[in-house]
Design an enzyme around this catalytic site. Sequence first.
Site, PDB file in Angstrom:
ATOM      1  N   ASP A  19       0.840  -1.199   0.000  1.00  0.00           N
ATOM      2  CA  ASP A  19       0.000   0.000   0.000  1.00  0.00           C
ATOM      3  C   ASP A  19       0.872   1.245   0.000  1.00  0.00           C
ATOM      4  O   ASP A  19       1.998   1.220   0.498  1.00  0.00           O
ATOM      5  CB  ASP A  19      -0.917  -0.041   1.234  1.00  0.00           C
ATOM      6  CG  ASP A  19      -2.069   0.947   1.143  1.00  0.00           C
ATOM      7  OD1 ASP A  19      -2.322   1.483   0.042  1.00  0.00           O
ATOM      8  OD2 ASP A  19      -2.712   1.189   2.173  1.00  0.00           O
ATOM      9  N   HIS A  36       2.937   3.477  -8.953  1.00  0.00           N
ATOM     10  CA  HIS A  36       2.865   2.033  -9.203  1.00  0.00           C
ATOM     11  C   HIS A  36       4.141   1.559  -9.894  1.00  0.00           C
ATOM     12  O   HIS A  36       4.634   0.467  -9.617  1.00  0.00           O
ATOM     13  CB  HIS A  36       1.635   1.693 -10.043  1.00  0.00           C
ATOM     14  CG  HIS A  36       0.335   2.038  -9.376  1.00  0.00           C
ATOM     15  ND1 HIS A  36       0.074   1.706  -8.066  1.00  0.00           N
ATOM     16  CD2 HIS A  36      -0.768   2.697  -9.815  1.00  0.00           C
ATOM     17  CE1 HIS A  36      -1.143   2.142  -7.739  1.00  0.00           C
ATOM     18  NE2 HIS A  36      -1.665   2.752  -8.785  1.00  0.00           N
ATOM     19  N   LEU A 130      11.263 -20.145  -5.016  1.00  0.00           N
ATOM     20  CA  LEU A 130      10.267 -19.239  -4.429  1.00  0.00           C
ATOM     21  C   LEU A 130       8.994 -19.306  -5.252  1.00  0.00           C
ATOM     22  O   LEU A 130       9.038 -19.168  -6.475  1.00  0.00           O
ATOM     23  CB  LEU A 130      10.796 -17.790  -4.453  1.00  0.00           C
ATOM     24  CG  LEU A 130       9.801 -16.726  -3.955  1.00  0.00           C
ATOM     25  CD1 LEU A 130       9.662 -16.772  -2.432  1.00  0.00           C
ATOM     26  CD2 LEU A 130      10.224 -15.317  -4.379  1.00  0.00           C
TER      27      LEU A 130
HETATM   28  C1  FPP Z   1      -1.558   0.176  -3.503  1.00  0.00           C
HETATM   29  O1  FPP Z   1      -1.225   1.528  -3.504  1.00  0.00           O
HETATM   30  C2  FPP Z   1      -1.034  -0.525  -4.638  1.00  0.00           C
HETATM   31  C3  FPP Z   1      -1.742  -1.096  -5.657  1.00  0.00           C
HETATM   32  C4  FPP Z   1      -3.222  -1.054  -5.709  1.00  0.00           C
HETATM   33  C5  FPP Z   1      -1.095  -1.751  -6.794  1.00  0.00           C
HETATM   34  C6  FPP Z   1       0.156  -2.538  -6.544  1.00  0.00           C
HETATM   35  C7  FPP Z   1       0.890  -2.641  -7.806  1.00  0.00           C
HETATM   36  C8  FPP Z   1       2.230  -2.588  -7.958  1.00  0.00           C
HETATM   37  C9  FPP Z   1       3.179  -2.521  -6.830  1.00  0.00           C
HETATM   38  C10 FPP Z   1       2.755  -2.586  -9.359  1.00  0.00           C
HETATM   39  C11 FPP Z   1       3.558  -3.738  -9.797  1.00  0.00           C
HETATM   40  C12 FPP Z   1       3.060  -5.014  -9.292  1.00  0.00           C
HETATM   41  C13 FPP Z   1       3.367  -6.235  -9.692  1.00  0.00           C
HETATM   42  C14 FPP Z   1       2.937  -7.391  -8.883  1.00  0.00           C
HETATM   43  C15 FPP Z   1       4.124  -6.527 -10.903  1.00  0.00           C
HETATM   44  P1  FPP Z   1      -2.400   2.617  -3.551  1.00  0.00           P
HETATM   45  O2  FPP Z   1      -2.559   3.020  -4.967  1.00  0.00           O
HETATM   46  O3  FPP Z   1      -3.607   2.085  -2.890  1.00  0.00           O
HETATM   47  O4  FPP Z   1      -1.758   3.759  -2.698  1.00  0.00           O
HETATM   48  P2  FPP Z   1      -2.507   4.887  -1.861  1.00  0.00           P
HETATM   49  O5  FPP Z   1      -3.312   4.171  -0.812  1.00  0.00           O
HETATM   50  O6  FPP Z   1      -1.384   5.685  -1.294  1.00  0.00           O
HETATM   51  O7  FPP Z   1      -3.350   5.671  -2.844  1.00  0.00           O
END
Ligand code: FPP
Length: 239
Positions: A19, A36, A130
């Site tokens: 997050d 992201h 893994l």
């Molecule tokens: C949460 O941050 C994150 C996500 C919803 C997406 C996670 C995706 C990645 C880390 C990209 C690459 C992933 C892979 C597995 C290849 P948020 O957008 O909810 O953050 P916020 O709460 O600060 O708005």
Amino acid sequence: MGKKSNPAEIPRHVAIIMDGNGRWASQHHLPRLSGHEAGRKSVKAVAQAAIDHGVRYLTLYAFSVENWQRPRDEVQGLMGLLRGVIREELNEMGKEGIRLRTIGRRQDLPEAVREELEGAIERTKANTRLDLILALSYGSRVEITEAMQAMGREIKAGKLDPEKITEETVSAHLYTEGIPDPDLLIRTSGEMRISNFMLWQISYAEIYVTPVLWPDFGKDEFAKALADYAGRDRRFGGI
Ligand code: FPP
């Protein structure tokens, strides 16, 4: 290489609620998608760190069933990012002995992403260092609901006796069939909630919440979480 501890103190399965990408982007005056993209680097660093520490299963909450409600641009951006990561990292996964798996409603994903994923899952299925499990279009309640529907169908067909349903039967109908439950659940960016993630499977997991935003979470932060876990006294309801 990360810190090596007594193997008994190394969690076999670590699950992470990644997050804070959006907050990281706004702190850096960047669009959300850049957050992201930065988060992608953390995924790579943490997968490597997991291997170095001898963690056997790593589950990452990459996209929830609720995330489909985000603005179209962000959803499309995330799907594109996911497809790119799989394509670009496939060789590396092979070299590192990573087996790619998913949990969630894979059928909800755009076809191009699904094909890329399925190819990588097939190509890496014999790897044993893994298991990297991506939770995609994942929701714990829908997972449990689908398990109940499947058990209901088996009961109706006379293949399952309701009196003989055990916790193992339920586990075997979840997306995580055959995967041990997480020992350690990490959540980044400080939020104290579970967000519909692995509700059944985390029953006895140790929880570690850090204020560090996901794009800033790397191998050192991962090592800190493992060190914290190693100091916990896990009693599983005993004394
Ligand atoms: C949460 O941050 C994150 C996500 C919803 C997406 C996670 C995706 C990645 C880390 C990209 C690459 C992933 C892979 C597995 C290849 P948020 O957008 O909810 O953050 P916020 O709460 O600060 O708005």
